[in-house]
Design a protein around this motif. Sequence first.
Motif: not given
Length: 283
Positions: A38-39, A262-283
């Motif tokens: 997910g993203f 979505l967080y964007s450095h160019r739109a929001m500058g340094d005062r913002r959060g971060n997004l994350c990408a996630f990837l996992v192989l199923k058990q």
Amino acid sequence: MSLGLHYKDERHIFDEAGEKTPFLEYPLFRDTGIVRHGFSTRLGGVSEGCWASLNLSFDRGDSPEAVMENFRRIGSELGVRCEDMVLSQQTHTTNVRVVTGEDRGKGITRERDYKDVDGLITDEPGICLVTSYADCVPLYFVDPVKKAIGLSHSGWRGTVGRIGQKTIEMMSECFGSDPADVLAAIGPSVCKDCYEVSGDVIEKFREAFDEKLWPELFYEKENGKYQLDLWKANEFIFLESGILPEHMAVTNLCTHCNSRILYSHRAMGDRRGNLCAFLVLKQ
């Protein structure tokens, strides 16, 4: 709650999200049945102020307790424990780390013992790779034959350095992956229309890419600056690395155009959060 990555519009995501924690996903990977991925978006978290609301960075001044709750929430939606996540330590390098069970929780529930890592790969089920974004390009890799995965962070420096190619090469070296088997995706990030760069950056791209590709990668404007297409650049890198066109997915979601969700450095500058990408192989 998952939403197809080739989304309709911002309102679609707001309306669908409700009070849940939404994430974006690729049918390309979902249909393999071997991974969860997910993203994240800005929606469904507990952070406040400039970090509102699903900030996934401990390094931007937000409350650590809020960030951990945000990771728990997105992890719950993905079916992943925070203790099984492994977070990159990004400095715009092309360094790729092989992740093992000994790394579980690093960067999330315990300290990292590595630095300058912009790419992660593993063939161990249950370990969730995590990389961070706020305009740069997420690169996903899934090998359904060798059961191996990779995630890499590719800003302009990583793109010039071909971290996507290096990730594929590392998967081949470590896990025996054949690039022709690998499924690859380019995730939400800044689009060409929103990504203005200076001439010195373009010189790096001229050095890194064949001249016949330049018209598709960038163009010069009247102000002497350039508009640069990181999506297309990484697509070319995938193709040159042996990824088949039918095994690729490219986002249509710009972080800058959609900075309400979505967080964007160019739109929001340094005062913002971060997004994350996630990837996992199923058990």
